[in-house]
Design a protein around this motif. Structure first.
Motif, PDB file in Angstrom:
ATOM      1  N   GLN A 111       0.774  -1.367   0.041  1.00  0.00           N
ATOM      2  CA  GLN A 111      -0.098  -0.075  -0.114  1.00  0.00           C
ATOM      3  C   GLN A 111       0.791   1.379  -0.118  1.00  0.00           C
ATOM      4  OE1 GLN A 111      -3.339   0.226  -0.536  1.00  0.00           O
ATOM      5  NE2 GLN A 111      -3.559  -1.960  -0.522  1.00  0.00           N
ATOM      6  N   GLN A 112       1.976   1.273   0.507  1.00  0.00           N
ATOM      7  CA  GLN A 112       2.702   2.664   0.672  1.00  0.00           C
ATOM      8  C   GLN A 112       3.369   3.071  -0.362  1.00  0.00           C
ATOM      9  OE1 GLN A 112       4.945   0.709   3.738  1.00  0.00           O
ATOM     10  NE2 GLN A 112       6.982   1.158   2.701  1.00  0.00           N
ATOM     11  N   TYR A 113       3.540   2.276  -1.624  1.00  0.00           N
ATOM     12  CA  TYR A 113       4.064   2.728  -2.828  1.00  0.00           C
ATOM     13  C   TYR A 113       3.004   3.010  -3.721  1.00  0.00           C
ATOM     14  CZ  TYR A 113       7.901   0.645  -0.363  1.00  0.00           C
ATOM     15  OH  TYR A 113       9.221   0.434   0.520  1.00  0.00           O
ATOM     16  N   GLU A 114       3.518   3.919  -4.692  1.00  0.00           N
ATOM     17  CA  GLU A 114       2.988   4.536  -5.854  1.00  0.00           C
ATOM     18  C   GLU A 114       2.774   3.473  -6.875  1.00  0.00           C
ATOM     19  OE1 GLU A 114       4.597   8.182  -6.801  1.00  0.00           O
ATOM     20  OE2 GLU A 114       4.206   9.029  -4.691  1.00  0.00           O
ATOM     21  N   SER A 115       1.976   3.999  -7.844  1.00  0.00           N
ATOM     22  CA  SER A 115       1.981   3.054  -9.051  1.00  0.00           C
ATOM     23  C   SER A 115       2.712   3.857 -10.104  1.00  0.00           C
ATOM     24  CB  SER A 115       0.389   3.066  -9.790  1.00  0.00           C
ATOM     25  OG  SER A 115       0.157   4.436  -9.986  1.00  0.00           O
ATOM     26  N   GLU A 116       3.164   3.089 -11.261  1.00  0.00           N
ATOM     27  CA  GLU A 116       3.977   3.722 -12.327  1.00  0.00           C
ATOM     28  C   GLU A 116       3.177   3.275 -13.701  1.00  0.00           C
ATOM     29  OE1 GLU A 116       7.836   2.467 -13.114  1.00  0.00           O
ATOM     30  OE2 GLU A 116       7.606   0.452 -11.926  1.00  0.00           O
ATOM     31  N   LYS A 117       4.232   4.161 -14.625  1.00  0.00           N
ATOM     32  CA  LYS A 117       3.699   3.638 -15.967  1.00  0.00           C
ATOM     33  C   LYS A 117       4.935   3.390 -16.690  1.00  0.00           C
ATOM     34  CE  LYS A 117       2.802   6.994 -19.035  1.00  0.00           C
ATOM     35  NZ  LYS A 117       2.284   8.081 -19.671  1.00  0.00           N
TER      36      LYS A 117
END
Length: 190
Positions: A111-117
């Motif tokens: 949960q603590q990490y963001e998403s990326e493209k």
């Protein structure tokens, strides 16, 4: 002849790198799903658009990893026609080669990490077996390269400096092709 088809695949995805080797998992498993629409311009050359879902999770547990959803397009070449495989097998076996590019949206399961493209290039081969004029069974092997990847397949950042790396994974799947159109034959077998 008909030129369009709808394709569904389900199978195994294998994380090659990067992920932290401290985990007793290779983050691979039967977590690959794909749907595509293909149009053949001729008996040899075509294009397709695809949606793929790949989930890489630790085993056991399944609470550490990353989820990829990607949209892309590709070029398809009918190798089976070129080498005469369809002729030799009386239009029962075929072989397609594909090269595709897609944009992947990766979400860490932590949960603590963001998403990326990320941008993904895939190269693969698809053996086919024709059931009838409307349906074929396929297997597919695709090798994928993530051009810029901030998070490993474990869902954690690769390094603290936010410098991206190149990653890779593969898909091995089985699927169905449904041929669309009112004509008797599809260009795969015509």
């Amino acid at each position: 002849m008909n030129n369009m088809s709808v394709e569904l695949n389900y199978g195994y995805n294998g994380a090659i790198q990067p992920y932290n080797k401290q985990f007793k998992s290779n983050f691979s498993g039967f977590n690959h799903f794909e749907v595509g629409i293909r149009y053949m311009f001729s008996e040899h050359l075509g294009a397709k658009i695809i949606y793929k879902s790949d989930k890489f999770v630790n085993d056991p547990g399944g609470n550490i990893g990353i989820q990829y959803n990607s949209l892309g397009a590709g070029v398809v070449y009918n190798i089976g026609k070129k080498i005469g495989l369809t002729y030799l097998t009386r239009d029962n076996l075929g072989l397609l080669f594909h090269l595709e590019g897609s944009v992947g949206f990766a979400n860490s399961l932590i949960q603590q990490y963001e998403s990326e493209k990320t941008k993904i290039i895939g190269i693969g081969i698809t053996p086919q077996y024709r059931i009838n004029n409307k349906i074929a069974i396929t297997t597919d092997f695709t090798y994928n390269i993530n051009l810029k990847q901030l998070y490993g397949f474990d869902g954690f950042p690769i390094n603290t400096t936010k410098i991206s790396e190149t990653g890779s994974f593969y898909n091995l799947s089985i699927g169905l092709i449904y041929y669309i159109g009112e004509n008797k034959y599809h260009s795969d077998w015509y």
